[in-house]
Design a protein around this motif. Sequence first.
Motif, PDB file in Angstrom:
ATOM      1  N   PRO A 309       0.937  -1.379  -0.213  1.00 52.36           N
ATOM      2  CA  PRO A 309      -0.060  -0.077   0.016  1.00 52.36           C
ATOM      3  C   PRO A 309       0.827   1.229  -0.123  1.00 52.36           C
ATOM      4  O   PRO A 309       0.527   2.513  -0.202  1.00 52.36           O
ATOM      5  N   VAL A 310       2.138   1.099   0.457  1.00 52.14           N
ATOM      6  CA  VAL A 310       2.985   2.272   0.240  1.00 52.14           C
ATOM      7  C   VAL A 310       3.142   2.993  -0.768  1.00 52.14           C
ATOM      8  O   VAL A 310       3.269   3.995  -1.343  1.00 52.14           O
ATOM      9  N   ASN A 311       2.936   2.237  -2.034  1.00 47.95           N
ATOM     10  CA  ASN A 311       2.969   2.501  -3.250  1.00 47.95           C
ATOM     11  C   ASN A 311       1.780   3.590  -3.801  1.00 47.95           C
ATOM     12  O   ASN A 311       2.058   4.313  -4.726  1.00 47.95           O
ATOM     13  N   MET A 312       0.894   3.370  -3.166  1.00 52.76           N
ATOM     14  CA  MET A 312      -0.445   4.405  -3.267  1.00 52.76           C
ATOM     15  C   MET A 312       0.102   5.803  -2.906  1.00 52.76           C
ATOM     16  O   MET A 312      -0.750   6.730  -3.103  1.00 52.76           O
ATOM     17  N   VAL A 313       0.755   6.007  -2.005  1.00 54.26           N
ATOM     18  CA  VAL A 313       1.252   7.181  -1.322  1.00 54.26           C
ATOM     19  C   VAL A 313       2.263   8.035  -2.011  1.00 54.26           C
ATOM     20  O   VAL A 313       2.245   9.381  -1.921  1.00 54.26           O
ATOM     21  N   ASN A 314       3.067   7.532  -2.694  1.00 55.78           N
ATOM     22  CA  ASN A 314       4.291   8.091  -3.363  1.00 55.78           C
ATOM     23  C   ASN A 314       3.600   8.845  -4.765  1.00 55.78           C
ATOM     24  O   ASN A 314       3.193   8.264  -5.532  1.00 55.78           O
ATOM     25  N   VAL A 315       3.533  10.260  -4.633  1.00 58.65           N
ATOM     26  CA  VAL A 315       3.174  10.703  -5.624  1.00 58.65           C
ATOM     27  C   VAL A 315       3.818  11.702  -6.350  1.00 58.65           C
ATOM     28  O   VAL A 315       5.146  11.963  -5.650  1.00 58.65           O
TER      29      VAL A 315
END
Length: 387
Positions: A309-315
Amino acid sequence: MKLLSLPYRYTLSRHLYSSSIRDILNTQPEGCKKKLKGWAKAMRKMKENIFVDLDDGSTHHRLQVVIPKNKIPASLTYGCSFEAEGVLVRNPNNQLELIAESINVYGSCVVQNGYPFAPRKTYHPEYVRQHLHIRPRTATFSSLLRLRDKLSSAVRNRFAEDNFIEINAPVLSSNDCEGAGEVFAVKPDSENLVNEMISKDHQSPMEAFFNGQTYLTVSGQMHLECMARALTKVYTLGPTFRAENSKSRLHLSEFYMIEAEQAFINTTEELLSSIEKTTSTVVKQLLEKSSDEIGHYRNTTNASKDNDPVNMVNVPYEVISYQKACDVLEKQNCFKNAIIRGKPLAKEHELFLVKYNGQKPIFVVDWPKDLKPFYTKAIPNNKSLVC
């Protein structure tokens, strides 16, 4: 200052109030007297004591209760509900445990009489689904429900911060919305009532109650579009229903969906930014407040490390055109369904694009007009493409 004299029934000592395991683990009140209520998830008999793992549903962690053998009720068994009162201490492993002074069993549980879950065993999801009313007692499903609760709160917090107004879209609807015909029709179950309500206009039984066809909603979109014309920013988080001929995990008959509408958005970039902010802030809040629970759930379900889910935070998220996506996909030879320009992308194509982007979210824009609904916004300098 004069103290008011309260009736006896209101003067309770603080230690008599029931605590939750979650609060205890957060505050670490070693040496305090506490009362806990929950269920026995495991029992270990030793020479002088019995050790019981207490689970109260507030967290996936359990608290060990140490009970002297002379204080053990005969009805205290695996799966029973009970209350334990005693003092919190640290054991040789530096873990908090409750030294019980009194035990009260509320409800017994006899595994031999047909209780479907045995101690120290894990079960396949298909087996668990056969016992819907008991499955929240399993470690995996209870963890899922706690995460779902935190996720709902995070969604509402995100939209509240940007002054979106929550709308409760109707569950019963007269429109198909997406026009795919994947709707559940609704009518009263009582045939006598339906016959009483059929008018002189010879309505069909499906139209008698509402004077027209009525369905379980597939989307709150059209309702929100009307609301946005008055309130500017609106959203809904509610149940939707799809009558699809599919039994896979990707096609649910009922699920909760987040939908939002915002007036006065002029560019695709504004829309993508709003979507990006929603997913990233919601997941970030979930990770900050429930990372321990997420880790537990992912371990119990053997979740792939690729789906972190960390991948969803990286913008910011990647943005590519439909044509660029086709360029990437045409270079691969790993698909069951070959990529055809001018045709929709299959699920395997979408999954590959995410993998191609380092397992991070990716937006595909500038689609051929024929592949999208009539209301999709056209690109000003190319009428054959839509956003």
